[in-house]
Design a protein around this motif. Structure first.
Motif: not given
Length: 361
Positions: A272-279, A315-318, A325-328
């Motif tokens: 949640h401390a990264h852009g993927i979590g916010l998105h 969660l890490s698998k996703r 962390l992936s941005k895809s």
């Protein structure tokens, strides 16, 4: 001085200067003449025989629309061009390099920098001919052959760096989504005081938790569209309410806001401390508001116990690929799916298909 027939030439008010021992000229050219006199090596010529890159036609409509929509408030930077023949410069008396630049009409004039602006001007003039009365500065160099023109292109672009998406959003007051992101960053928890306004990545030891560009992207996902001027206030209220509600069920964000935990520590351990979590949270909000318009705030309550740790294997698998962390778009949607599953929300057919693909891996 070149011997040029002044009756068959283009004439521009210009200022002469010297770079690397060679003269160059800065001229003011009416926009209406730009498409007529400036040519561009199109992509039927091999790259090794061209002096600039192939025109990216996908960029043109947006640039032309910018001119058309902002006739009283636009800015286009100077073009840089090579002239393949000798030119004539008639200096005004006692003017110190101010005069008239005369270019033969048969001269080939190639744009070294600004070919997309040239094409956008051409397209904009078709819809708004009055723009042709405006001027654009042009930097003219006398061409010394293909090799010199290619080197000019390389030199002009070598140190050109696009501003980060966050910095662009910070300074872009025409873009409604950027205006909304700035408002959220400066006015709404959890973003106040925790937003990196200039960079689109956060350094390892930074005391910021979000980037302005990630807030913009996540809020766009939340709203499902870019806000318009006529609904900006409504969209602002909706986005503010949603992110404040999310803040209320995110204990780690609350600790960061109180400076009781460092953002750097949260980034190390939590998605949640990264852009993927916010998105992913933005996507979740869109689903909630669509399916539960009257009680979406109650549905979010159970997020308070969601396991956001990177060590959470599901969660890490996703969210992660090869340990990072992936941005895809797939990773973002799978992360959102995990949130929906935790809240006992139904998945769409597309989301179920993604789940099946993940399970099969």
């Amino acid at each position: 001085m070149a011997n040029i027939d002044v009756e068959y030439c283009y004439s521009f008010p210009a200022l002469r200067g010297i770079q690397a021992g060679k003269p160059f000229y800065v001229a003011m050219c009416p926009m209406r003449v730009i498409p007529k006199i400036f040519s561009f090596d199109e992509n039927d010529v091999p790259p090794e025989l061209r002096a600039q890159r192939t025109l990216n036609k996908a960029r043109i409509p947006e640039m032309a629309r910018y001119l058309i929509d902002n006739p009283d408030d636009y800015i286009f930077s100077a073009l840089t061009a090579s002239i393949a023949v000798d030119v004539r410069f008639d200096e005004f008396m006692d003017s110190n390099n101010l005069g008239t630049l005369r270019v033969p009409m048969e001269a080939q004039i190639l744009i070294n920098d600004g070919q997309h602006r040239r094409k956008a001007i051409e397209d904009a003039l078709e819809q708004k001919p009055e723009l042709g009365q405006d001027n654009i500065p042009v930097l003219f160099f006398v061409d010394e052959g293909l090799q010199r023109s290619q080197q000019m292109f390389a030199d002009l672009n070598k140190y050109a760096i696009r501003p980060s998406p966050s910095l662009s959003s910070l300074y872009d007051h025409r873009d409604i989504s950027s205006n909304l992101a700035r408002y959220l960053a400066m006015s709404v928890e959890p973003f106040v005081g925790l937003t990196e306004m200039e960079k689109s990545s956060i350094s390892k030891l930074s005391n910021k938790l979000f980037t302005l560009s990630s807030i913009k992207q996540a809020t766009r996902a939340l709203l499902g569209k870019d806000p318009k001027e006529n609904d900006f206030e409504e969209m602002t209220q909706l986005a503010s309410l949603y992110w404040q509600t999310i803040f209320d069920v995110m204990p780690d964000w609350q600790l960061a806001a109180k400076k009781q935990v460092s953002p750097a520590q949260l980034r190390q351990d939590y998605v949640h401390a990264h852009g993927i979590g916010l998105h992913a949270l933005g996507l979740l909000g869109r689903s909630l508001m669509t399916e539960y318009p009257n009680n979406w705030r109650q549905k979010i309550t159970n997020l308070k116990t969601f396991d956001w740790r990177k060590s959470n294997l599901d969660l890490s698998k996703r969210a992660m690929q090869h340990g990072k962390l992936s941005k895809s778009g797939t990773a973002i949607q799978l992360t959102c799916n995990a949130l929906k599953i935790a809240l006992l929300l139904p998945l769409s057919s597309e989301e179920l298909e993604l789940e099946a693909q993940m399970a099969a891996q």
